[in-house]
Design a protein around this motif. Structure first.
Motif, PDB file in Angstrom:
ATOM      1  N   HIS A   1      -5.911  -4.121   3.586  1.00  0.00           N
ATOM      2  CA  HIS A   1      -5.828  -2.723   3.201  1.00  0.00           C
ATOM      3  C   HIS A   1      -5.799  -2.720   1.669  1.00  0.00           C
ATOM      4  CE1 HIS A   1      -3.941   1.455   4.272  1.00  0.00           C
ATOM      5  NE2 HIS A   1      -5.205   1.536   3.926  1.00  0.00           N
ATOM      6  N   GLY A   2      -5.916  -1.576   1.064  1.00  0.00           N
ATOM      7  CA  GLY A   2      -5.930  -1.553  -0.386  1.00  0.00           C
ATOM      8  C   GLY A   2      -5.702  -0.167  -0.944  1.00  0.00           C
ATOM      9  N   PHE A   3      -5.771  -0.103  -2.262  1.00  0.00           N
ATOM     10  CA  PHE A   3      -5.536   1.157  -2.953  1.00  0.00           C
ATOM     11  C   PHE A   3      -6.311   1.161  -4.255  1.00  0.00           C
ATOM     12  CE2 PHE A   3      -2.291  -1.817  -4.365  1.00  0.00           C
ATOM     13  CZ  PHE A   3      -2.272  -1.649  -5.741  1.00  0.00           C
TER      14      PHE A   3
ATOM     15  N   ARG B   1       0.904   4.074  -2.897  1.00  0.00           N
ATOM     16  CA  ARG B   1       0.683   5.500  -2.588  1.00  0.00           C
ATOM     17  C   ARG B   1       1.834   6.338  -3.143  1.00  0.00           C
ATOM     18  NH1 ARG B   1      -0.694   5.984   3.095  1.00  0.00           N
ATOM     19  NH2 ARG B   1      -2.861   6.273   2.522  1.00  0.00           N
ATOM     20  N   ALA B   2       3.067   5.886  -2.944  1.00  0.00           N
ATOM     21  CA  ALA B   2       4.236   6.623  -3.427  1.00  0.00           C
ATOM     22  C   ALA B   2       4.261   6.708  -4.952  1.00  0.00           C
ATOM     23  CB  ALA B   2       5.522   5.968  -2.918  1.00  0.00           C
ATOM     24  N   ALA B   3       3.672   5.710  -5.624  1.00  0.00           N
ATOM     25  CA  ALA B   3       3.643   5.687  -7.085  1.00  0.00           C
ATOM     26  C   ALA B   3       2.450   6.441  -7.659  1.00  0.00           C
ATOM     27  CB  ALA B   3       3.645   4.237  -7.585  1.00  0.00           C
ATOM     28  N   GLY B   4       1.584   6.999  -6.794  1.00  0.00           N
ATOM     29  CA  GLY B   4       0.473   7.818  -7.275  1.00  0.00           C
ATOM     30  C   GLY B   4      -0.914   7.280  -7.020  1.00  0.00           C
ATOM     31  N   ALA B   5      -1.030   6.158  -6.317  1.00  0.00           N
ATOM     32  CA  ALA B   5      -2.345   5.592  -6.020  1.00  0.00           C
ATOM     33  C   ALA B   5      -3.055   6.409  -4.958  1.00  0.00           C
ATOM     34  CB  ALA B   5      -2.199   4.152  -5.518  1.00  0.00           C
ATOM     35  N   SER B   6      -4.379   6.301  -4.944  1.00  0.00           N
ATOM     36  CA  SER B   6      -5.134   6.852  -3.829  1.00  0.00           C
ATOM     37  C   SER B   6      -5.416   5.707  -2.859  1.00  0.00           C
ATOM     38  CB  SER B   6      -6.439   7.503  -4.301  1.00  0.00           C
ATOM     39  OG  SER B   6      -7.302   6.548  -4.873  1.00  0.00           O
ATOM     40  N   VAL B   7      -5.535   6.051  -1.592  1.00  0.00           N
ATOM     41  CA  VAL B   7      -5.807   5.061  -0.550  1.00  0.00           C
ATOM     42  C   VAL B   7      -7.032   5.568   0.209  1.00  0.00           C
ATOM     43  CG1 VAL B   7      -4.858   3.827   1.440  1.00  0.00           C
ATOM     44  CG2 VAL B   7      -3.347   4.480  -0.455  1.00  0.00           C
TER      45      VAL B   7
ATOM     46  N   VAL C   1       0.847  -1.201   0.000  1.00  0.00           N
ATOM     47  CA  VAL C   1       0.000   0.000   0.000  1.00  0.00           C
ATOM     48  C   VAL C   1       0.879   1.246   0.000  1.00  0.00           C
ATOM     49  CG1 VAL C   1      -1.707   1.330   1.306  1.00  0.00           C
ATOM     50  CG2 VAL C   1      -2.006  -1.135   1.018  1.00  0.00           C
ATOM     51  N   ALA C   2       1.947   1.235   0.783  1.00  0.00           N
ATOM     52  CA  ALA C   2       2.863   2.381   0.817  1.00  0.00           C
ATOM     53  C   ALA C   2       3.520   2.598  -0.541  1.00  0.00           C
ATOM     54  CB  ALA C   2       3.927   2.177   1.901  1.00  0.00           C
ATOM     55  N   LYS C   3       3.935   1.520  -1.195  1.00  0.00           N
ATOM     56  CA  LYS C   3       4.539   1.638  -2.532  1.00  0.00           C
ATOM     57  C   LYS C   3       3.527   2.176  -3.534  1.00  0.00           C
ATOM     58  CE  LYS C   3       7.952  -2.058  -2.014  1.00  0.00           C
ATOM     59  NZ  LYS C   3       8.318  -3.424  -2.452  1.00  0.00           N
TER      60      LYS C   3
END
Length: 134
Positions: free
Chosen positions: A112-114, A93-99, A89-91
């Motif tokens: 958890h997810g994205f 988010r760092a690559a542009g995903a929303s959480v 999930v952290a990766k």
């Protein structure tokens, strides 16, 4: 029974989607990757085919859903640990995903997810037992 799974997901910008998943540490099978589709390797015999929207339209007579405004599929992947769930999930988010949601801890299952760049929902879960076990 079945030996493989290929989940087909339309993408608005295939190069950006490929870069997103590569930033998370995933690889693509070059044998099934070109300018209109990319075979994302999720595990042994587990693949997501990222398809340009125009190419994806050739597989269905239905309209392509806008995953940012409606849900067409929830992709759920099992993980080896809670730490792997949180790391992915952290990766993302760092690559542009929303959480959009907080992690969910059900005792026997942690998840958890994205949402990827196109809005597709990816759920990640670690199961340490079965319901009723803690």
């Amino acid at each position: 029974m079945h030996k493989q799974i290929f989940v087909n997901l339309p993408c608005k910008n295939l190069p950006a989607s490929k870069a997103f998943f590569e930033a998370m540490g995933y690889q693509f099978n070059p044998q099934f990757t070109n300018d209109v589709g990319a075979s994302l390797i999720l595990g042994d015999n587990l693949f997501a085919m990222l398809l340009t929207e125009d190419f994806a339209k050739g597989f269905t007579s239905k309209p392509i859903a806008d995953a940012k405004t409606s849900t067409e599929v929830l992709v759920c992947l099992s993980c080896e640990s809670r730490e792997e769930v949180d790391s992915l999930v952290a990766k993302a988010r760092a690559a542009g995903a929303s959480v959009p949601r907080e992690p969910q801890d059900h005792g026997f299952m942690y998840g958890h997810g994205f949402e990827d760049l196109d809005g597709h929902i990816w759920e990640l879960v670690y199961m340490s037992g079965s319901p009723g076990q803690r």
